[in-house]
Motif scaffolding. Structure first.
Motif, PDB file in Angstrom:
ATOM      1  N   PRO A 145       0.871  -1.038   0.012  1.00  0.00           N
ATOM      2  CA  PRO A 145      -0.146  -0.107   0.028  1.00  0.00           C
ATOM      3  C   PRO A 145       0.819   1.321  -0.100  1.00  0.00           C
ATOM      4  CG  PRO A 145       0.093  -1.156   2.148  1.00  0.00           C
ATOM      5  CD  PRO A 145       0.845  -1.961   1.370  1.00  0.00           C
ATOM      6  N   VAL A 146       0.346   2.197  -0.697  1.00  0.00           N
ATOM      7  CA  VAL A 146       1.323   3.418  -0.708  1.00  0.00           C
ATOM      8  C   VAL A 146       1.376   4.158   0.486  1.00  0.00           C
ATOM      9  CG1 VAL A 146       0.356   3.971  -3.300  1.00  0.00           C
ATOM     10  CG2 VAL A 146      -0.759   4.886  -1.344  1.00  0.00           C
ATOM     11  N   GLU A 147       0.636   3.638   1.579  1.00  0.00           N
ATOM     12  CA  GLU A 147       0.830   4.063   2.842  1.00  0.00           C
ATOM     13  C   GLU A 147       2.335   3.952   3.354  1.00  0.00           C
ATOM     14  OE1 GLU A 147      -3.619   4.369   2.551  1.00  0.00           O
ATOM     15  OE2 GLU A 147      -2.089   3.102   2.039  1.00  0.00           O
ATOM     16  N   ASP A 148       2.948   2.900   2.760  1.00  0.00           N
ATOM     17  CA  ASP A 148       4.544   2.590   3.243  1.00  0.00           C
ATOM     18  C   ASP A 148       5.519   3.796   2.853  1.00  0.00           C
ATOM     19  OD1 ASP A 148       3.220   0.371   4.378  1.00  0.00           O
ATOM     20  OD2 ASP A 148       4.291  -1.243   3.169  1.00  0.00           O
ATOM     21  N   ILE A 149       5.148   4.511   1.750  1.00  0.00           N
ATOM     22  CA  ILE A 149       5.874   5.743   1.331  1.00  0.00           C
ATOM     23  C   ILE A 149       5.217   6.848   1.781  1.00  0.00           C
ATOM     24  CG2 ILE A 149       7.286   4.221  -0.431  1.00  0.00           C
ATOM     25  CD1 ILE A 149       5.242   5.374  -2.443  1.00  0.00           C
ATOM     26  N   GLY A 150       4.390   6.850   2.777  1.00  0.00           N
ATOM     27  CA  GLY A 150       4.038   8.115   3.437  1.00  0.00           C
ATOM     28  C   GLY A 150       2.548   8.747   2.687  1.00  0.00           C
ATOM     29  N   TRP A 151       2.065   7.869   1.632  1.00  0.00           N
ATOM     30  CA  TRP A 151       1.047   8.521   0.825  1.00  0.00           C
ATOM     31  C   TRP A 151      -0.415   8.100   1.548  1.00  0.00           C
ATOM     32  CZ3 TRP A 151       1.612   8.238  -4.928  1.00  0.00           C
ATOM     33  CH2 TRP A 151       2.793   8.520  -5.442  1.00  0.00           C
ATOM     34  N   ALA A 152      -1.353   9.007   1.389  1.00  0.00           N
ATOM     35  CA  ALA A 152      -2.794   8.533   1.891  1.00  0.00           C
ATOM     36  C   ALA A 152      -3.394   7.813   0.727  1.00  0.00           C
ATOM     37  CB  ALA A 152      -3.410   9.642   2.439  1.00  0.00           C
ATOM     38  N   GLY A 153      -3.382   6.545   0.768  1.00  0.00           N
ATOM     39  CA  GLY A 153      -3.813   5.833  -0.366  1.00  0.00           C
ATOM     40  C   GLY A 153      -5.388   6.101  -1.067  1.00  0.00           C
ATOM     41  N   ASP A 154      -6.238   6.754  -0.148  1.00  0.00           N
ATOM     42  CA  ASP A 154      -7.552   7.149  -0.743  1.00  0.00           C
ATOM     43  C   ASP A 154      -7.636   8.470  -1.152  1.00  0.00           C
ATOM     44  OD1 ASP A 154      -8.607   4.489   0.197  1.00  0.00           O
ATOM     45  OD2 ASP A 154      -9.149   5.384   2.281  1.00  0.00           O
ATOM     46  N   MET A 155      -6.441   9.182  -1.016  1.00  0.00           N
ATOM     47  CA  MET A 155      -6.548  10.474  -1.638  1.00  0.00           C
ATOM     48  C   MET A 155      -5.501  10.682  -2.966  1.00  0.00           C
ATOM     49  SD  MET A 155      -8.348  12.485   0.150  1.00  0.00           S
ATOM     50  CE  MET A 155      -9.344  11.110   0.764  1.00  0.00           C
ATOM     51  N   VAL A 156      -4.883   9.631  -3.487  1.00  0.00           N
ATOM     52  CA  VAL A 156      -3.862   9.705  -4.571  1.00  0.00           C
ATOM     53  C   VAL A 156      -4.744  10.213  -5.851  1.00  0.00           C
ATOM     54  CG1 VAL A 156      -2.475   8.553  -6.068  1.00  0.00           C
ATOM     55  CG2 VAL A 156      -2.528   7.925  -3.653  1.00  0.00           C
ATOM     56  N   GLU A 157      -5.962   9.781  -6.130  1.00  0.00           N
ATOM     57  CA  GLU A 157      -6.408  10.494  -7.238  1.00  0.00           C
ATOM     58  C   GLU A 157      -7.025  11.913  -6.840  1.00  0.00           C
ATOM     59  OE1 GLU A 157      -9.311   7.151  -8.909  1.00  0.00           O
ATOM     60  OE2 GLU A 157      -7.716   7.242 -10.618  1.00  0.00           O
ATOM     61  N   ALA A 158      -7.397  12.212  -5.878  1.00  0.00           N
ATOM     62  CA  ALA A 158      -7.785  13.550  -5.648  1.00  0.00           C
ATOM     63  C   ALA A 158      -6.625  14.618  -5.473  1.00  0.00           C
ATOM     64  CB  ALA A 158      -8.598  13.474  -4.125  1.00  0.00           C
ATOM     65  N   TRP A 159      -5.544  14.175  -5.032  1.00  0.00           N
ATOM     66  CA  TRP A 159      -4.159  15.003  -5.435  1.00  0.00           C
ATOM     67  C   TRP A 159      -4.044  15.069  -6.710  1.00  0.00           C
ATOM     68  CZ3 TRP A 159      -1.271  11.736  -1.150  1.00  0.00           C
ATOM     69  CH2 TRP A 159      -1.461  12.239  -0.093  1.00  0.00           C
ATOM     70  N   ALA A 160      -4.027  14.152  -7.626  1.00  0.00           N
ATOM     71  CA  ALA A 160      -3.990  13.887  -8.762  1.00  0.00           C
ATOM     72  C   ALA A 160      -4.772  14.923  -9.765  1.00  0.00           C
ATOM     73  CB  ALA A 160      -4.173  12.670  -9.609  1.00  0.00           C
ATOM     74  N   PHE A 161      -5.967  15.193  -9.334  1.00  0.00           N
ATOM     75  CA  PHE A 161      -6.672  16.143 -10.105  1.00  0.00           C
ATOM     76  C   PHE A 161      -6.577  17.702  -9.328  1.00  0.00           C
ATOM     77  CE2 PHE A 161      -8.599  12.201 -11.669  1.00  0.00           C
ATOM     78  CZ  PHE A 161      -8.909  12.783 -13.066  1.00  0.00           C
ATOM     79  N   ALA A 162      -5.822  17.792  -8.312  1.00  0.00           N
ATOM     80  CA  ALA A 162      -5.548  19.139  -7.855  1.00  0.00           C
ATOM     81  C   ALA A 162      -4.504  19.577  -8.621  1.00  0.00           C
ATOM     82  CB  ALA A 162      -5.120  19.123  -6.426  1.00  0.00           C
ATOM     83  N   TYR A 163      -3.369  18.651  -8.908  1.00  0.00           N
ATOM     84  CA  TYR A 163      -2.298  18.816  -9.715  1.00  0.00           C
ATOM     85  C   TYR A 163      -2.513  19.036 -11.366  1.00  0.00           C
ATOM     86  CZ  TYR A 163       2.234  17.498 -11.768  1.00  0.00           C
ATOM     87  OH  TYR A 163       3.727  17.332 -12.267  1.00  0.00           O
ATOM     88  N   LEU A 164      -3.429  18.293 -11.661  1.00  0.00           N
ATOM     89  CA  LEU A 164      -3.873  18.417 -13.166  1.00  0.00           C
ATOM     90  C   LEU A 164      -4.369  19.795 -13.114  1.00  0.00           C
ATOM     91  CD1 LEU A 164      -5.160  14.746 -13.954  1.00  0.00           C
ATOM     92  CD2 LEU A 164      -2.997  15.781 -14.740  1.00  0.00           C
ATOM     93  N   ALA A 165      -5.358  20.254 -12.352  1.00  0.00           N
ATOM     94  CA  ALA A 165      -6.030  21.545 -12.567  1.00  0.00           C
ATOM     95  C   ALA A 165      -4.976  22.635 -12.755  1.00  0.00           C
ATOM     96  CB  ALA A 165      -6.805  21.807 -11.280  1.00  0.00           C
ATOM     97  N   VAL A 166      -3.910  22.518 -11.631  1.00  0.00           N
ATOM     98  CA  VAL A 166      -2.915  23.603 -11.948  1.00  0.00           C
ATOM     99  C   VAL A 166      -2.267  23.742 -13.211  1.00  0.00           C
ATOM    100  CG1 VAL A 166      -0.720  24.567 -10.724  1.00  0.00           C
ATOM    101  CG2 VAL A 166      -2.538  23.801  -9.493  1.00  0.00           C
ATOM    102  N   ARG A 167      -1.917  22.360 -13.563  1.00  0.00           N
ATOM    103  CA  ARG A 167      -1.271  22.222 -14.992  1.00  0.00           C
ATOM    104  C   ARG A 167      -2.237  22.854 -16.016  1.00  0.00           C
ATOM    105  NH1 ARG A 167       3.008  18.716 -15.420  1.00  0.00           N
ATOM    106  NH2 ARG A 167       2.788  18.337 -17.414  1.00  0.00           N
ATOM    107  N   SER A 168      -3.522  22.466 -15.992  1.00  0.00           N
ATOM    108  CA  SER A 168      -4.301  23.121 -16.876  1.00  0.00           C
ATOM    109  C   SER A 168      -4.399  24.660 -16.950  1.00  0.00           C
ATOM    110  CB  SER A 168      -5.835  22.650 -16.579  1.00  0.00           C
ATOM    111  OG  SER A 168      -6.756  23.167 -17.654  1.00  0.00           O
TER     112      SER A 168
END
Length: 385
Positions: free
Chosen positions: A331-354
């Motif tokens: 699970p991504v929690e092993d590298i310090g990520w919140a596994g249920d939030m990865v795609e939400a983070w991704a769309f925040a990132y993509l919005a800034v790129r947009s």
């Protein structure tokens, strides 16, 4: 929230941004219909400076059923769109209140909306939600419809998270990195090893079913929304004949890049199985289709980092451990990520790129002819043009 702070990370094949980072909110509601994930991210569109906290807002069961009734359609009733948008506005408000951050500190909201139909072969992907209404309610600029430009120019429109995965993988760029997301549909991102300006673009595609078929089966036979702790599947036996029939679907033999709809793999062939055997067989389908997708990659990473609801199913995870060995699945929690939030983070990132006109997708992730940006921007009333 992340278990620890993350260092500045640079995206693949992009120059560092000269502007200072901004805060954005990402919103994701997947085809599993668990609810809305909302998360904060500080980014300049190249570096991920700080993944912030997130939360999940569950849909009311009655509303979840109304959204599910829209699956496979090319439009949704106006009241469903209105209510779905209101749910997302409430999620953002709750997140900002929880984080104690004023709305005026937010540069943008990345609003994925709810996918109800996805058929890139027909040039069609449908995400419902009213970006203009969301911007009015929040008083924050909103970027939505981030898949449309990709599909309109020959891409699959999915998956879109790989640009974010590649940015987060940057500290490990000397070795191949693998990310496995198991939502309603499962997808993988393979970040090839590389250094400097020649750091290669990620490779990504949907492998096939994730949780959707399992959840639908369990709901139909038990009334529960999902197989808690994989107990139903654990009590059953895989029907190999049925599994082979399911794996004969032509999607699994198609080369990548490719993407799938949650209902592409529904089949009557499983209907004669008991609830337990059906659950076990559908788990085996998810595991084997992921395995076959990974087998097609040019090189195997040592670890696959898993996010999404599927990582909570012990039967899925145990099957993947066995199928992908000697590679590990963690699970991504092993590298310090919140596994249920990865795609939400991704769309925040993509919005800034947009906002910056930067690419959201690449030939190696969606099959689009060239790297392309996307998204529609809605400004709140009174905002500077």
């Amino acid at each position: 929230m992340l278990g620890r702070s993350s260092p500045p990370i640079m995206d693949a094949k992009l120059e560092p941004m000269s502007e200072k980072p901004v805060w954005a909110v990402g919103l994701m509601s997947g085809t599993s219909l668990d609810g809305i994930d909302a998360a904060l991210l500080s980014t300049d569109g190249g570096h991920v400076v700080e993944p912030g906290p997130g939360l999940t807002v569950a849909y009311d069961p009655g509303f979840r059923d109304r959204v599910r009734a829209c699956f496979g359609q090319q439009e949704a009733p106006p009241d469903v769109i209105r209510n779905l948008t209101d749910y997302h506005a409430q999620a953002v408000a709750a997140l900002l209140d929880q984080a104690d951050i004023p709305r005026e500190h937010m540069a943008v909201v990345g609003f994925h909306g709810q996918t109800i139909h996805h058929d890139p072969g027909a040039g069609l992907t449908v995400q419902i939600g009213d970006g203009a209404s969301l911007a009015r309610q929040l008083g924050i600029p909103v970027v939505d419809q981030m898949r449309l430009a990709d599909v309109a120019t020959g891409g699959q429109g999915a998956p879109l998270a790989p640009a974010f995965h590649a940015a987060m993988a940057s500290p490990y760029r000397g070795q191949p990195c693998g990310f496995l997301n198991m939502g309603g549909v499962a997808n993988i991102t393979y970040v090839p090893p590389g250094t400097g300006p020649d750091y290669p673009d990620p490779v990504a595609f949907d492998t096939g079913p994730g949780n959707a078929l399992i959840d639908d089966w369990v709901r139909r036979h038990t009334g529960h929304p999902f197989d808690q702790d994989g107990k139903l599947a654990a009590s059953g036996t895989v029907d190999r004949t049925v599994l082979d029939s399911l794996l004969a679907h032509p999607y699994f033999a198609q080369p990548y890049p490719k993407s799938a709809d949650r209902d592409d793999f529904a089949s009557d062939v499983i209907n004669d199985l008991s609830p337990a055997d059906g659950a076990a067989t559908l788990v085996a389908l998810t595991v084997e289709s992921i395995g076959r997708g990974i087998d097609a990659l040019p090189r195997q990473p040592a670890v696959w980092w898993a996010s999404g609801g599927g990582r909570h199913n012990p039967q899925v995870m145990a099957g993947l451990h066995k199928r992908l060995a000697p590679a590990q699945v963690k699970p991504v929690e092993d590298i310090g990520w919140a596994g249920d939030m990865v795609e939400a983070w991704a769309f925040a990132y993509l919005a800034v790129r947009s906002l910056k006109g930067l690419p959201l997708s690449f030939p190696t992730t969606t099959g689009v002819r060239q790297a392309i940006t996307g998204g529609r921007l809605y400004q709140p009333p009174g905002a500077d043009p």
